[in-house]
Design an enzyme around this catalytic site. Structure first.
Site, short mmCIF file in Angstrom:
data_model
loop_
_atom_site.label_atom_id
_atom_site.label_comp_id
_atom_site.label_asym_id
_atom_site.label_seq_id
_atom_site.Cartn_x
_atom_site.Cartn_y
_atom_site.Cartn_z
CD GLU A 84 16.20 58.69 -32.66
OE1 GLU A 84 16.76 59.75 -33.04
OE2 GLU A 84 16.81 57.73 -32.19
CB SER A 144 36.22 60.33 -48.77
OG SER A 144 35.49 59.49 -47.93
CG LEU A 169 24.98 54.74 -36.20
CD1 LEU A 169 26.09 53.71 -36.22
CD2 LEU A 169 24.21 54.69 -34.89
CB SER A 205 25.73 64.05 -42.74
OG SER A 205 24.68 64.10 -41.80
CG ASP A 224 22.33 64.11 -35.68
OD1 ASP A 224 21.83 63.66 -34.63
OD2 ASP A 224 21.98 63.74 -36.81
#
Length: 359
Positions: free
Chosen positions: A36, A69, A122, A125, A169
């Site tokens: 991280e 959405s 998590l 995006s 990510d």
């Protein structure tokens, strides 16, 4: 001549039908097992995809980009090169990045559905960006590979949206494989899959909004870049532990976390290769402690919940994501009844089960 006209008409009809074909794609969320706050320093990471938790988009070709959405308010309607707002900014940024690589590519009309909580760490995006680019890829037969999609998603978020995020990510999501973690080098952008060892994992929300994460994330990145400059290395992940004495204050603490966390990633990959879980839990504990004391991105309430997970029998637990709230990961020995019991007692479980699950 008449046959030629009829043939042309059939061709146009076929093309029109192809344009109206609706396709569905899915991009999962991800949990970073360990590693991280090192991706923007060029370090290694070990993320794994969350089975069944992510972003689904159903859509068909369209000259414009139109989307609704179930997770975000407001509909998106954009022309090419038009800048979106809110969650539409991510879609317009993805379209802009894609048109540089594939000039003239059109838009799509579709519906976005997500069961990923926003701001939980998590990667909601990146999941949206990768899913959108996967849909473009399939609708227009662009023949983009997963690394291409990941890179475009990264460009969209950093340049189009303006977030100073590392590459982890989108690469973790686009290249992720069920049942494995991705040992990914954020400097070379190369990675390999490492099978996850037997374990019962619980991902739960701390209940704390990540209100400070955005501003503090940028601050931590700037401190890491300053520490790298002080040590004379291009990226802080290249620093050596024996050189850290040259740093003081915040720069020393940030560098200590990055160097230690990079070492923990490689140790975790070796343990996973041998199928070991217990000592992997110890690395998660050490990682959280470093994030708490050296990188200073945790909160007392999060620390308490990490300790509660360990007291409940977890081999290891730690905060995941940018910090200052969001999600927590805890792992239990496979077959230990305390794992499912802990999950049942949590009010905000996001996902739990065998983390090697294929669906």
């Amino acid at each position: 001549m008449n046959r030629g006209k009829r043939g042309g008409g059939v061709g146009q009809l076929t093309a029109k039908r192809a344009d109206q074909k609706t396709l569905k794609v899915f991009a999962p969320g991800r949990v970073n097992l360990i590693g991280e706050h090192v991706d923007y320093s060029g370090g290694p990471v070990l993320p794994f995809p969350l089975p069944g938790l992510g972003t689904t988009i159903s859509g068909r070709r369209s000259p414009e980009l139109r989307a609704t959405s179930d997770a975000c308010s407001g509909a998106v309607r954009l022309h090419a090169a038009q800048r979106g707002r809110g969650w539409g900014l991510y879609l317009s940024a993805a379209w802009d990045a894609l048109r540089v690589k594939c000039p003239g590519v059109g838009g799509w009309t579709g519906a976005v559905s997500s069961n990923l909580p926003i701001g939980a760490g998590l990667s909601s995006s990146a999941s949206l960006l990768v899913a959108a680019l996967q849909l473009w890829n399939r609708l227009y037969s662009l023949r983009l590979g997963p690394p291409d999609i990941a890179h475009l998603a990264w460009l969209a978020e950093t340049r189009g949206v303006g977030k100073p995020v590392g590459p982890m990510d989108p690469y973790a999501i686009a290249l992720g494989r069920a049942g494995s973690a991705l040992l990914f080098d954020c400097a070379s952008l190369n990675g390999r899959h490492v099978p996850l060892p037997p374990a019962y994992a619980v991902v739960f929300h701390s209940g704390i909004s990540r209100a400070l994460a955005g501003s503090q994330y940028g601050k931590r990145r700037a401190q890491c870049e300053a520490a790298a400059k002080s040590l004379g290395v291009r990226r802080l992940a290249q620093a050596r532990e024996e050189d850290l004495w040259r740093l003081k204050g915040a720069e020393h603490k940030r560098a200590k976390h990055v160097v230690g966390e990079c070492s923990r990633v490689h140790s975790a990959a070796r343990l996973m290769k041998r199928g070991e879980t217990r000592f992997l839990g110890n690395l998660l504990i050490t990682s959280h402690e470093s994030l708490r004391t050296d990188h200073e991105v945790s909160l007392p309430a999060v620390d308490r919940q990490v300790l509660e997970a360990r007291a409940a029998g977890a081999l290891g637990a730690r905060m995941v994501g940018g910090g200052f709230g969001g999600a927590i990961l805890a792992i239990f020995e496979k077959g230990d009844p305390r794992g499912p019991r802990f999950a049942r007692c949590q009010r905000r479980v996001l996902w739990s089960g065998d983390w090697r699950a294929k669906t």
